[in-house]
Scaffold this motif. Structure first.
Motif, PDB file in Angstrom:
ATOM      1  N   TYR A 233       1.416 -14.797  -1.977  1.00 59.40           N
ATOM      2  CA  TYR A 233       0.800 -13.500  -1.697  1.00 59.40           C
ATOM      3  C   TYR A 233       0.833 -12.660  -2.974  1.00 59.40           C
ATOM      4  CZ  TYR A 233       0.274  -8.748   0.248  1.00 59.40           C
ATOM      5  OH  TYR A 233      -0.144  -7.470   0.507  1.00 59.40           O
ATOM      6  N   TYR A 234      -0.247 -11.903  -3.207  1.00 59.74           N
ATOM      7  CA  TYR A 234      -0.338 -11.019  -4.374  1.00 59.74           C
ATOM      8  C   TYR A 234      -0.201  -9.586  -3.904  1.00 59.74           C
ATOM      9  CZ  TYR A 234      -2.438  -8.671  -8.431  1.00 59.74           C
ATOM     10  OH  TYR A 234      -2.684  -7.858  -9.509  1.00 59.74           O
ATOM     11  N   ALA A 235       0.784  -8.865  -4.423  1.00 55.38           N
ATOM     12  CA  ALA A 235       1.058  -7.494  -3.995  1.00 55.38           C
ATOM     13  C   ALA A 235       0.807  -6.509  -5.123  1.00 55.38           C
ATOM     14  CB  ALA A 235       2.509  -7.377  -3.530  1.00 55.38           C
ATOM     15  N   GLY A 236       0.210  -5.364  -4.777  1.00 59.00           N
ATOM     16  CA  GLY A 236       0.028  -4.292  -5.750  1.00 59.00           C
ATOM     17  C   GLY A 236      -1.274  -4.334  -6.497  1.00 59.00           C
ATOM     18  N   ARG A 237      -2.303  -4.877  -5.889  1.00 57.82           N
ATOM     19  CA  ARG A 237      -3.609  -4.953  -6.552  1.00 57.82           C
ATOM     20  C   ARG A 237      -4.161  -3.541  -6.766  1.00 57.82           C
ATOM     21  NH1 ARG A 237      -9.286  -3.739  -6.763  1.00 57.82           N
ATOM     22  NH2 ARG A 237     -10.493  -5.649  -6.971  1.00 57.82           N
ATOM     23  N   SER A 238      -4.414  -3.182  -8.016  1.00 57.34           N
ATOM     24  CA  SER A 238      -4.871  -1.836  -8.344  1.00 57.34           C
ATOM     25  C   SER A 238      -6.327  -1.629  -7.964  1.00 57.34           C
ATOM     26  CB  SER A 238      -4.705  -1.570  -9.844  1.00 57.34           C
ATOM     27  OG  SER A 238      -3.350  -1.464 -10.185  1.00 57.34           O
ATOM     28  N   SER A 239      -6.631  -0.391  -7.610  1.00 62.46           N
ATOM     29  CA  SER A 239      -8.010   0.020  -7.379  1.00 62.46           C
ATOM     30  C   SER A 239      -8.072   1.535  -7.505  1.00 62.46           C
ATOM     31  CB  SER A 239      -8.491  -0.407  -5.992  1.00 62.46           C
ATOM     32  OG  SER A 239      -9.811   0.030  -5.746  1.00 62.46           O
ATOM     33  N   GLY A 242      -2.822   3.763  -8.576  1.00 64.61           N
ATOM     34  CA  GLY A 242      -1.693   2.973  -8.136  1.00 64.61           C
ATOM     35  C   GLY A 242      -1.903   2.376  -6.754  1.00 64.61           C
ATOM     36  N   ALA A 243      -1.132   1.323  -6.458  1.00 62.70           N
ATOM     37  CA  ALA A 243      -1.231   0.640  -5.177  1.00 62.70           C
ATOM     38  C   ALA A 243       0.133   0.096  -4.799  1.00 62.70           C
ATOM     39  CB  ALA A 243      -2.258  -0.487  -5.246  1.00 62.70           C
ATOM     40  N   GLY A 244       0.310  -0.158  -3.508  1.00 65.81           N
ATOM     41  CA  GLY A 244       1.595  -0.609  -3.013  1.00 65.81           C
ATOM     42  C   GLY A 244       1.601  -2.045  -2.558  1.00 65.81           C
ATOM     43  N   ALA A 245       2.604  -2.387  -1.750  1.00 66.77           N
ATOM     44  CA  ALA A 245       2.856  -3.778  -1.367  1.00 66.77           C
ATOM     45  C   ALA A 245       1.750  -4.386  -0.524  1.00 66.77           C
ATOM     46  CB  ALA A 245       4.184  -3.863  -0.614  1.00 66.77           C
ATOM     47  N   ASN A 292       1.837  -2.047 -10.941  1.00 66.17           N
ATOM     48  CA  ASN A 292       2.370  -1.350  -9.770  1.00 66.17           C
ATOM     49  C   ASN A 292       3.725  -1.902  -9.332  1.00 66.17           C
ATOM     50  OD1 ASN A 292       0.172   0.583  -9.038  1.00 66.17           O
ATOM     51  ND2 ASN A 292      -1.008  -1.309  -8.912  1.00 66.17           N
ATOM     52  N   ARG A 293       4.443  -2.484 -10.276  1.00 74.07           N
ATOM     53  CA  ARG A 293       5.694  -3.166  -9.934  1.00 74.07           C
ATOM     54  C   ARG A 293       6.680  -2.237  -9.222  1.00 74.07           C
ATOM     55  NH1 ARG A 293       9.451  -6.829 -13.959  1.00 74.07           N
ATOM     56  NH2 ARG A 293       7.524  -8.033 -14.020  1.00 74.07           N
TER      57      ARG A 293
END
Length: 385
Positions: A233-239, A242-245, A292-293
């Motif tokens: 799973y890929y978490a934190g994909r920006s758009s 910032g973005a979350g889990a 977004n770590r």
């Protein structure tokens, strides 16, 4: 031309034109900007013409059809370029054409200065600022006096309006987003830009490099049986910030390049899913976007996702950002090697992902920049919560 490209080695009439700009104090005046003879559009297409140049001689020109369908006449010997919009300067840098850059958008001096092409080419921070991100400022672009402006995500109307203000050709290289897992779109953009900048040989070398690496990734991973492929799973994909889990992507290029089993396979493109969906998918391994770590790890540390298998086993791994003011193709390829080494250690046993990242960036931008990227975004490492 000096490394900075602006140390008094300007084109013959640049100083005079800039003096005129300063005294007139407005735009749209014929003869003010650098390309008065080659900023026309919607002409009958032709491969090459000879137009009167500002200096009274003749200038060889050609016409191109840009990504919006506009026909634009440009100089056949571009020396100075301004790149505006997400990802545009990245493409210029991949073509080894940084010395041609006459000015940069403001983020290249501030929040975008730590992405690969800027780290590898610190001289870009010395270029004059031509306005804010996503298009710049017409008056500042005119002062930079480029032969051509190349842009991303402009409409035909936006490009036409800017061209009318600066009296210099504006060519839209990319009007729509490109899915990172399909590199053919990037190759198309790169070749089109290379034709304008006179860098076609370089474009073909870059395409060949990407294809060789993509084939290497495919060959390494294709022999891994389905039963040996953990669900990732890929978490934190920006758009747009910032973005979350729960912000994720399918297809996700680094997964696609190694045939990884993506937990988010039920979605298409980018989506912020519900926490219930993520808990139901229960991936074996989670990769976290470097941009977004902190947000992602904070979410996983909150207890809300304590039952996730990857969280319980600390199977969390950091990646370099694949998107940061546009697609970062080099980071994407480097991430794929790290993903492969985590998911299929036997198939990638002879691969050092850090060395691969440095080779990729050295090939694309002329410098190994992994250490600087890791300092800014976190590198290829296992994470704990």
């Amino acid at each position: 031309m000096s490394p900075n490209g602006r140390d008094g080695q300007a084109k013959g009439t640049t100083a005079t034109r800039r003096k005129v700009i300063g005294s007139v104090g407005t735009l749209g005046v014929a003869g003010v900007a650098g390309c008065t003879s080659s900023g026309t559009e919607d002409e009958a297409p032709s491969s090459r013409t000879d137009d009167e140049s500002p200096g009274g001689g003749t200038e060889s020109t050609s016409t191109v059809e840009d990504a919006t369908g506009r026909t634009v006449t440009v100089s056949s010997t571009v020396e100075d370029v301004v790149a505006v919009g997400p990802g545009m300067l990245n493409l210029v840098a991949m073509l080894d054409a940084v010395e041609m850059v006459a000015g940069v958008e403001e983020p290249e001096h501030t929040w975008a200065r730590n992405i690969p092409y800027n780290v590898a080419n610190p001289e870009l921070r010395e270029r004059q600022v031509i306005g804010p991100h996503k298009g710049g400022d017409a008056e500042l672009i005119a002062e930079a006096d480029p032969d051509v402006v190349v842009a991303t995500y402009f409409t035909a109307g936006t490009a036409r309006q800017l061209q009318g203000k600066i009296d210099c050709p504006v060519v839209v290289v990319k009007a729509d987003s490109r899915p990172l897992h399909r590199l053919e779109g990037a190759y198309e953009d790169l070749r089109f830009l290379a034709d304008i900048l006179g860098r076609s040989d370089r474009a073909e070398a870059v395409v060949e490099f990407f294809e060789s690496r993509r084939e290497d990734l495919r060959q390494r991973s294709e022999g891994v049986s389905r039963s040996q492929r953990p669900v990732a799973y890929y978490a934190g994909r920006s758009s747009e910030g910032g973005a979350g889990a729960t912000s994720t992507q399918h297809p996700f290029a680094p997964f696609a390049f190694v045939g990884a089993d993506n937990a988010a396979g039920a979605i298409e493109g980018h989506k912020t899913v519900s926490s219930e969906e993520l808990l139901r998918w229960d991936p074996d391994v989670i990769f976290v976007a470097g941009s977004n770590r902190d947000r992602v790890l904070e979410a996983f540390d909150s207890g809300k996702y304590a039952t996730l298998s990857a969280v319980k086993s600390d199977d969390l791994y950091g990646l370099l950002p694949t998107r940061f003011y546009g697609n970062l193709y080099g980071n994407t390829l480097a991430d794929a090697y790290y993903v492969g080494s985590v998911l299929y250690p036997d198939a990638f046993s002879d691969v050092d992902p850090v060395e691969q990242a440095n080779e990729i960036h050295r090939t694309l931008f002329g410098a190994a920049v992994y250490d600087q990227l890791a300092e800014q975004f976190g590198g290829f490492e296992q994470l704990t919560v």
